[in-house]
Design an enzyme around this catalytic site. Structure first.
Site: not given
Lengths: 265, 400
Positions: B90, B112, B382
């Protein structure tokens, strides 16, 4: 392309600024919502916006969010919203009725089927807050084929280019969002409204109506000096939610608002 | 007359801009700013310098030897996004967009978060760049990802609890959009996945594409050939599109996205947009046209997954397009399969994966035994799983 929508524009033919309340179908329950809408119409509303519930109403503040959640819990679906229009016509309501709701349930139902059924039930047009003109081409086509209005929205952030786009695509009236924000009653209205309306008028010949944030006769009167229509939603839903006789209380509120708008004309 | 867009607004028929009018000018401004930043050498250098010296890129590609032996078949490699600063892929997107926000002169960032990884990444980027940050998070997710809530607060971010709807990612996005509609003048919405209205799906993909770019060089160094299969989990789909994008034109590389199968597909307790044809079909959620889980009335369905980051009713529009083009395939792993894969990776490789990434590992475990030992699979790992320990310890028995 402006298709004159006689039925919708009828709302703006009176001497006073039109009063155009929004109310959520199915709040607090289906029958009561129809009673409230009937009462508003009888109290002098010039046009009614009938809210169709959606699970994720991202342009709405807490009041309307809550009302649509209640409506969904009551099992109000798109079919029943269409039926509501017919039911209201059967009750003898003749003012223009616009269906207002988010795009996904309409897309899921089928745009053409939805527009045709709405026409058959006696609706006069639509407001879809998450369908900007860039995405509205096919829905617009169905509206034109069925001679129904599609009112696009403009906001204080809209550029002149976007105002021209909406001027070209909208029909019935153009819905001006008074402020950057979600729906809901506000104490103060922004002071740039006059400039905003002035800019829009340079390109839009359709009637203009202002909504978002308006809740009192004084506010309605002030805004009514600028445009042809005043829209109130959250305040009416608050009144319905707080009253033991919501139809009567909402009717009284509408009568007060209409009387304020008439004084000014 | 429609204004001409410099970047394609849709992937085939998917994507678009289904948002309230207030946001349309903001999206135009964002698109222009993004294009200008892409062409600005100074911006790109600053981003790559931070990815290098702050995030710790390139992240390694690890050969999972014991897992491969255990499965008996293809060699399994792990692209170690779990080792990126703040613990997941991210940060690649959060840093890129935070730099963009700063370049646009926005002083306030909103975001968010579901699993909290995007929230933490955004909070990290904002602390680094001196930006005020507000993160919206569903109360259910705040409960199950409590460590990430604490991390965001430590980083100086205000975490706002969202109590509406299903109290998960979908509702956090609703609230973030409402905030953006209200404060659009000074606020930048830092969307965390490859979804939402244009230009987000394209921009987020571009910022995440570095995963695939690095993977190409690394697997060629290790195996002297491209991988046979690339597997990634798909919530909104940013880590998946990030590793897929580089290989879209490599027709011999299979691309597999893994959705959250939840408890079971037939009972509707999942977030598998493609697998459940009774409620998964094209629709509009959060500004884009893509596959959406919805009931027969078009109301958005409630989802379930053991992993907060995959627990979302829509999938990024480019994935829907890749599936339609038959360029990528999409499958699903259940909660139980993901938990099993989680445990296996801990025990065999000494890596605690995020529950999201565990879905991708679960698919590798299914596929590898049916492939020959000369073939390779790359799994996009991830994120790391520290945040998931509470959930995992509730679900599995460690006493052996």
């Amino acid at each position: 392309m402006t298709i004159p929508k006689e039925e919708v524009t009828k709302a703006f033919n009176n001497k006073h600024t039109a009063f155009m309340p929004y109310f959520t179908l199915g709040y607090p329950d289906y029958q009561t919502s129809l009673d409230i809408i009937q009462s508003c119409a009888e109290a002098g509303a010039d046009l009614m916006e009938l809210g169709m519930p959606f699970s994720d109403p991202l342009a709405d503040g807490p009041t309307i969010q809550n009302s649509t959640q209640v409506a969904l819990k009551n099992g109000v679906d798109i079919e029943q919203c269409l039926q509501a229009v017919g039911d209201l016509r059967n009750r003898g309501i003749t003012i223009p009725l616009m269906l207002m709701g988010y795009y996904n349930p309409i897309l899921n139902y089928g745009e053409q089927r939805f527009v045709e059924k709405a026409e058959a039930s006696g609706a006069n047009g639509f407001i879809i807050p998450d369908l900007p003109p860039e995405e509205g081409a096919s829905f617009e086509c169905h509206c034109i084929n069925n001679k129904l209005a599609l009112s696009y929205l403009l906001a204080p952030t809209s550029t002149e280019e976007r105002i021209k786009l909406v001027a070209e695509k909208a029909s019935g009236f153009v819905y001006l969002v008074s402020l950057t924000g979600v729906t809901g009653a506000r104490i103060d209205l922004p002071n740039y409204l006059q400039d905003f309306v002035g800019l829009v008028r340079r390109h839009v010949t359709d009637p203009l109506a202002i909504g978002f944030g308006i809740s009192t006769p004084d506010q309605a009167q002030a805004v009514g000096k600028l445009v042809e229509g005043v829209i109130v939603g959250s305040k009416l839903i608050n009144i319905a939610g707080d009253s033991t006789n919501p139809a009567e209380a909402c009717g009284q509120f509408v009568a007060d608002m209409v009387s304020a708008l008439k004084q000014d004309s | 007359m429609e204004t001409k867009s410099p970047l394609p607004k849709k992937f085939g028929q998917y994507g678009g801009q289904f948002v309230p009018e207030v946001l349309m000018p903001a999206l135009e401004e964002l698109e222009k700013a993004y294009i200008s930043a892409q062409q600005d050498q100074a911006f790109q250098s600053k981003l790559y310098d931070l990815l290098d010296t702050y995030v710790g890129r390139p992240t390694p590609l690890t050969f999972a030897q014991r897992l491969s032996t255990h499965c008996g078949g293809a060699k399994i490699y792990l692209k170690r996004e779990d080792l990126a600063h703040s613990g997941a892929h991210k940060i690649n997107n959060a840093l890129g967009q935070a730099l963009l926000a700063k370049r646009m002169g926005k002083s306030r960032i909103i975001a968010e978060t579901g699993a909290g990884q995007h929230g933490v990444a955004t909070a990290t980027a904002c602390a680094l760049l001196g930006l005020k940050c507000v993160v919206y998070m569903g109360t259910v997710d705040m409960d199950r990802q409590a460590p990430n809530v604490a991390r965001m607060r430590l980083l100086g971010t205000e975490v706002r609890a969202v109590d509406g709807g299903s109290q998960t990612l979908k509702d956090a996005i609703n609230e973030a959009i409402r905030d953006w509609v209200t404060n659009v003048d000074d606020t930048y919405y830092l969307l965390g996945s490859a979804l939402g209205p244009h230009p987000y799906p394209t921009m987020v993909r571009d910022f995440q594409s570095i995963i695939g770019q690095e993977t190409r060089g690394q697997i060629i160094d290790a195996e002297n050939m491209l991988p046979d299969v690339i597997i990634a989990c798909v919530g909104g789909g940013s880590n998946a599109i990030g590793i897929f994008h580089e290989f879209i034109n490599e027709k011999n590389v299979s691309l597999i996205g893994v959705e959250a199968g939840g408890l079971d597909i037939s009972g509707g307790k999942h977030a598998a947009r493609f697998a459940d044809t009774s409620i998964g079909r094209p629709g509009v959620l959060h500004g884009c046209y893509t596959y959406v889980l919805q009931d027969e009335d078009g109301q958005i369905a409630l989802t379930h997954s053991v992993s907060a980051g995959l627990d979302y009713a829509a999938i990024g529009p480019e994935h829907t397009y890749l599936r339609e083009q038959k360029r990528a395939t999409y499958t699903h792993a259940s909660d139980a399969e993901a938990l099993h894969a989680f445990q296996l990776l801990c025990e065999l490789e000494g890596i605690i994966p995020a529950l999201e990434s565990s879905h991708a590992i679960a698919e590798a475990i299914k596929l590898a035994p049916n492939m020959s030992p000369e073939t390779t699979i790359v799994v996009n790992l991830s994120g790391r799983g520290d945040k998931d320990l509470d959930t995992v310890l509730d679900e599995i028995d460690l006493k052996k």
